[in-house]
Motif scaffolding. Structure first.
Motif, short mmCIF file in Angstrom:
data_model
loop_
_atom_site.label_atom_id
_atom_site.label_comp_id
_atom_site.label_asym_id
_atom_site.label_seq_id
_atom_site.Cartn_x
_atom_site.Cartn_y
_atom_site.Cartn_z
N GLN A 291 16.90 101.80 -4.47
CA GLN A 291 15.70 101.66 -5.31
C GLN A 291 15.03 100.33 -4.99
N MET A 292 13.79 100.34 -4.57
CA MET A 292 13.09 99.09 -4.28
C MET A 292 12.67 98.40 -5.58
N GLN A 293 12.58 97.08 -5.51
CA GLN A 293 12.24 96.29 -6.69
C GLN A 293 10.74 96.00 -6.72
N SER A 294 10.26 95.61 -7.88
CA SER A 294 8.84 95.29 -8.04
C SER A 294 8.46 94.11 -7.14
N GLY A 295 7.43 94.29 -6.35
CA GLY A 295 6.97 93.22 -5.45
C GLY A 295 7.72 93.17 -4.13
N GLU A 296 8.69 94.06 -3.96
CA GLU A 296 9.49 94.07 -2.74
C GLU A 296 8.80 94.88 -1.64
N SER A 297 8.99 94.46 -0.39
CA SER A 297 8.51 95.27 0.71
C SER A 297 9.68 95.59 1.65
N ALA A 298 9.49 96.61 2.48
CA ALA A 298 10.50 96.98 3.48
C ALA A 298 9.76 97.43 4.72
N LEU A 299 10.23 96.96 5.87
CA LEU A 299 9.61 97.33 7.13
C LEU A 299 10.61 98.13 7.95
N PHE A 300 10.21 99.30 8.40
CA PHE A 300 11.09 100.14 9.21
C PHE A 300 10.50 100.32 10.60
N ASN A 301 11.40 100.35 11.57
CA ASN A 301 11.01 100.57 12.96
C ASN A 301 12.10 101.41 13.60
N LEU A 302 11.73 102.56 14.12
CA LEU A 302 12.70 103.49 14.72
C LEU A 302 13.87 103.78 13.79
N GLY A 303 13.57 103.94 12.52
CA GLY A 303 14.57 104.32 11.54
C GLY A 303 15.32 103.17 10.91
N GLU A 304 15.26 101.99 11.51
CA GLU A 304 16.06 100.86 11.04
C GLU A 304 15.24 99.92 10.16
N LEU A 305 15.86 99.44 9.08
CA LEU A 305 15.26 98.39 8.27
C LEU A 305 15.16 97.13 9.14
N THR A 306 13.98 96.52 9.15
CA THR A 306 13.72 95.38 10.03
C THR A 306 13.37 94.18 9.16
N PRO A 307 14.30 93.23 8.99
CA PRO A 307 14.02 92.11 8.07
C PRO A 307 12.82 91.30 8.53
N LEU A 308 12.00 90.87 7.57
CA LEU A 308 10.80 90.08 7.91
C LEU A 308 11.13 88.58 7.92
N PRO B 58 -0.84 90.07 16.78
CA PRO B 58 0.00 88.94 17.15
C PRO B 58 1.16 89.45 18.02
N ARG B 59 1.68 88.58 18.87
CA ARG B 59 2.72 89.02 19.80
C ARG B 59 3.95 89.55 19.05
N ASP B 60 4.35 88.84 18.00
CA ASP B 60 5.48 89.30 17.19
C ASP B 60 4.93 90.06 15.99
N MET B 61 5.20 91.36 15.94
CA MET B 61 4.63 92.18 14.86
C MET B 61 5.15 91.73 13.49
N LYS B 62 6.30 91.03 13.45
CA LYS B 62 6.79 90.53 12.15
C LYS B 62 5.82 89.50 11.57
N THR B 63 5.18 88.73 12.44
CA THR B 63 4.17 87.76 11.98
C THR B 63 3.06 88.50 11.23
N LEU B 64 2.65 89.64 11.82
CA LEU B 64 1.62 90.44 11.18
C LEU B 64 2.07 90.93 9.81
N PHE B 65 3.28 91.49 9.76
CA PHE B 65 3.70 92.10 8.49
C PHE B 65 4.05 91.05 7.43
N ARG B 66 4.38 89.81 7.87
CA ARG B 66 4.51 88.74 6.86
C ARG B 66 3.15 88.44 6.25
N TYR B 67 2.10 88.56 7.05
CA TYR B 67 0.75 88.38 6.50
C TYR B 67 0.40 89.55 5.56
#
Lengths: 257, 257
Positions: free
Chosen positions: B240-257, B150-159
């Motif tokens: 510390q990440m929580q149960s069921g939590e995800s995190a997306l990183f790009n070039l070192g930065e946390l990227t909110p979904l 998908p054009r916006d990779m965030k769309t992919l990672f939300r899936y």
């Protein structure tokens, strides 16, 4: 021109000796300075070591020469770039999974117009002719056998022969294709092989001062075939493959198609 | 339990320091004795080093600790086998090509009933729950986006988030998924991360006597995130990440979904 090195054996065998001969061609005795790669199959798994540095300078090549990884099937390549910049994604061997097996490919030569050939299941990551040719080969194979390999693998490799003839018509297609059990070799203009078996003798490398007495390294039942662009040793007889000829090896033995 | 280590950075960075801390957990300070693997992305290419030997004994692990391969995205795993025998084909990370990019996956946890989930485009080579989960993830993604991302990779990672929730319901799914640009991390019960940026300080490893002064190793614009099962250093604050939590990183930065 790039250099190819392959091995097929009936018992896990290290390739340190042949690899030592090949690696000095990577920027020392020959001009293949644009990276190298080697894939070792171990059971169903495989691992590929790659470096975009010249193999004669590479820390990773040094490890491979010293650390005897034992395998029944090895594919190796050192590169002199003609198409595609010097980078990891353009470094052979290339691998893709098909039918739950890792398939590996390495190629020497240029293929004119290869990028016009349509792909389906597999797409290249880099920009080389070679990876495009590999993706085309696997795409055509998987179009024909979408779910699983034909029962007789010779049927498969006879189909590969037909595809290889198409590649051959586009330029130079010296290449290896393997699933870890079978090693398929196609010659356009430069490929030699030798099968070593009892009684084993002494072999001397051509590119570096090194001799090995295979009697000390083997058991009487070992069968080991080595395939290379040019013969790696000076005192053994290597079979020279002919233009358009293919050879299939399984557990070290030549397997007629 | 297996150990995961990932890195995302805005400039090619070596992982020698963190890797040194992780590798002693491979059979020395902890019981992860069943092999290790590490994937380095360099531009579009990647290379994976694997060994079925314990990482604290491996010649290949020794090379990785000493040879500073610089990368903006790294995934590493050391294994304590629970499902699938100790062998190369069962050693993480696993890789597959999708849309002309290499995708890589490493996982910690068991997933009950995972092998009942149907696969399409990708098939496992080995016998682990983890590789089946990876092939299922990519099969579902490619079913939804067969030809390109998908054009916006965030769309992919939300899936991917939705698919990860399904995996989470089947057991423990601490995992990394990456295409070399994005590093997606999912936590079931054990994943921590830290982002290092200027002003850089000194860090001390937990598992081995080693301290590094990042000021000496970095430039003021560097941003480097390290993600690990358990914090690797003793004197820094890890999220510390929580149960069921995800995190997306790009070039070192946390990227909110």
């Amino acid at each position: 021109m790039c250099e190819l090195l392959g091995m097929s054996a009936n018992i896990p065998t290290d390739i340190c000796f042949s690899f030592s001969g090949l690696m000095v061609r990577g920027g020392q005795t020959a001009a293949h300075k644009d990276g190298f790669g080697v894939t070792f199959y171990e059971d169903k798994g495989c691992r590929t070591f790659k470096d975009a540095l010249p193999s004669c300078q590479s820390e990773i090549a040094k490890l491979i020469k010293q650390y005897p990884i034992k395998s029944c099937c090895v594919i190796s390549h050192i590169r002199q770039a003609n198409r595609g910049r010097v980078s990891l994604e353009n470094t052979h061997p290339f691998s893709r999974e098909m039918w739950g097996r890792d398939w590996t490919f390495a190629h020497n030569g240029q293929l004119k117009g290869i990028k016009l050939l349509k792909l389906s299941w597999y797409q290249p990551v880099g920009t080389t002719d070679s990876e495009h040719a590999f993706c085309w080969l696997l795409s055509r194979i998987k179009d024909k056998y979408p779910n699983k390999a034909p029962r007789d693998m010779k049927t498969l490799f006879r189909y590969v022969d037909k595809l290889a003839a198409q590649l051959n018509a586009m330029g130079i297609a010296n290449f290896f294709l393997s699933d870890g059990r079978y090693l398929y070799c196609h010659c356009s203009n430069n490929l030699h092989w030798i099968t070593r078996r009892a009684p084993f003798g002494v072999a001397t490398l051509q590119d570096v001062e090194m001799t090995v007495d295979f009697k000390q390294e083997t058991t009487p039942n070992d069968v080991v075939t080595v395939i290379a662009t040019k013969p790696l040793t000076t005192n053994e007889h290597w079979h020279q493959m002919q233009s358009g000829e293919s050879a299939l090896f399984n557990l070290g033995e030549l397997t007629p198609l």
